[in-house]
Design a protein around this motif. Structure first.
Motif, PDB file in Angstrom:
ATOM      1  N   ASN A  83       3.603  -0.460  -0.027  1.00 60.75           N
ATOM      2  CA  ASN A  83       3.449  -1.753  -0.697  1.00 60.75           C
ATOM      3  C   ASN A  83       1.999  -2.166  -0.885  1.00 60.75           C
ATOM      4  O   ASN A  83       1.715  -3.189  -1.506  1.00 60.75           O
ATOM      5  N   GLY A  84       1.070  -1.385  -0.330  1.00 58.00           N
ATOM      6  CA  GLY A  84      -0.341  -1.688  -0.488  1.00 58.00           C
ATOM      7  C   GLY A  84      -0.867  -1.202  -1.825  1.00 58.00           C
ATOM      8  O   GLY A  84      -0.155  -0.548  -2.595  1.00 58.00           O
ATOM      9  N   MET A  85      -2.126  -1.505  -2.111  1.00 62.13           N
ATOM     10  CA  MET A  85      -2.699  -1.110  -3.393  1.00 62.13           C
ATOM     11  C   MET A  85      -2.688   0.403  -3.583  1.00 62.13           C
ATOM     12  O   MET A  85      -2.267   0.907  -4.623  1.00 62.13           O
ATOM     13  N   VAL A  86      -3.138   1.141  -2.576  1.00 58.97           N
ATOM     14  CA  VAL A  86      -3.163   2.610  -2.696  1.00 58.97           C
ATOM     15  C   VAL A  86      -1.743   3.146  -2.818  1.00 58.97           C
ATOM     16  O   VAL A  86      -1.438   3.957  -3.702  1.00 58.97           O
ATOM     17  N   GLY A  87      -0.857   2.676  -1.943  1.00 58.03           N
ATOM     18  CA  GLY A  87       0.524   3.160  -1.957  1.00 58.03           C
ATOM     19  C   GLY A  87       1.209   2.925  -3.287  1.00 58.03           C
ATOM     20  O   GLY A  87       1.882   3.818  -3.823  1.00 58.03           O
TER      21      GLY A  87
END
Length: 308
Positions: free
Chosen positions: A9-13
């Motif tokens: 759910n993070g930016m990279v993910g």
């Protein structure tokens, strides 16, 4: 391959999952309710049950200078706990491929730029994000130790420079520099402010890569994992001053006011430029130039964040 991605759910993910649509791999991207990385038993159970071919560890508590300075305990303890739990569980379950995402903030504050991969633990860390850096160093070293004890386990670390892009955070309290500047300048334009303040003299230099380019690198790494170095910097190999970033964002947003410098505010490291020699030898290069990346991020901000 079946790949477990933490921090989906993070930016990279989220950028990884977007780029994943172009590839054949199957991704497991559990929410924290399914996989609690702070609970060692939960992590071990999940990995034993799903038995992925590879793990990409992109989860973490992240934020800019303000967030790091306000919450050093959380940045150290939670990030270290997550790294230790996922790495030891992966090793115990016999997972042979592990891609660990670290950060260029773990390099010494006074090291000579560009920052080579051999500089880890060669000097004092930057105090404004020391807790986060210590956690990242621990996971990076643990990958090295695991592979050293058992060469059949390829546990490797990529060290990205600063990132920005789609799915970024724009909150003033926990965003990184570029999204924070986008919001600040957009609001200044909307409120007809004639002047914007910049922390410090604006001459500190930073290297920011568009997050989709990091996702592109991750898939390149998956396909060439055996020949990838143990630790590898991923970035542009070039940097800009804070003042230049402000001007670049102002150009995209269409802000015509002026900037003033608040010399009482902390600025972090004077420069943080990665050495991209190993990256070039590995055969990968970034694709998105700064103005294009800022334009795409600004459009995302307007469509997703302002209308969210």
């Amino acid at each position: 391959m079946k790949i477990l991605l933490t921090g989906a759910n993070g930016m990279v993910g989220r950028n990884v999952l977007e780029v994943a649509k172009l590839h054949e791999h199957v991704f497991l991207s559990p929410a924290s309710s399914e996989l609690n990385l702070l609970d060692a038993n939960s992590v071990k159970r999940y990995i034993a049950e799903h038995n992925p071919d590879m793990i990409i560890h992109a989860a973490g508590i992240v934020g800019g200078i303000q967030a790091n300075m306000a919450n050093p305990v959380k940045f150290l303890v939670d990030n270290m706990q997550m790294g230790l739990n996922i790495l030891t569980a992966a090793k115990d379950c016999g997972i042979t491929k592990f891609l660990n995402l670290s950060s260029s903030c773990m390099y010494p504050r006074d090291a000579l730029n560009p920052l080579g991969e051999d500089l880890i633990l060669k000097g004092e860390l930057e105090p404004t994000n020391e807790g986060y850096a210590l956690a990242k160093i621990t996971s990076t070293r643990l990958c090295e130790y695991i592979s050293k004890e058992n060469p059949a386990l390829l546990y490797k670390t990529i060290i990205p420079c600063n990132l920005y892009g789609l799915f970024d955070k724009f909150s003033p309290k926990n965003s990184h520099m570029i999204p924070a500047v986008i919001r600040k300048i957009d609001e200044a334009k909307k409120n007809n402010l004639s002047e914007i303040d910049i922390w410090g003299d604006g001459e500190a230099r930073r290297e920011f890569m568009y997050a989709e380019d990091l996702a592109d690198f991750i898939f390149y790494a998956i396909n060439h994992f055996e020949k990838m170095p143990q630790n590898i910097n991923v970035g542009l190999g070039t940097d800009f001053t804070i003042n230049e970033y402000y001007r670049a964002v102002a150009n995209v947003v269409g802000y015509t006011g002026s900037f003033k410098h608040d010399l009482s505010k902390p600025v972090g490291m004077k420069q943080k430029l990665i050495d991209d020699q190993k990256l070039k030898e590995f055969g990968w290069g970034y694709k998105t130039e700064l103005d294009v990346g800022i334009q795409k991020t600004y459009q995302f901000y307007l469509s997703e964040y302002c209308n969210g």
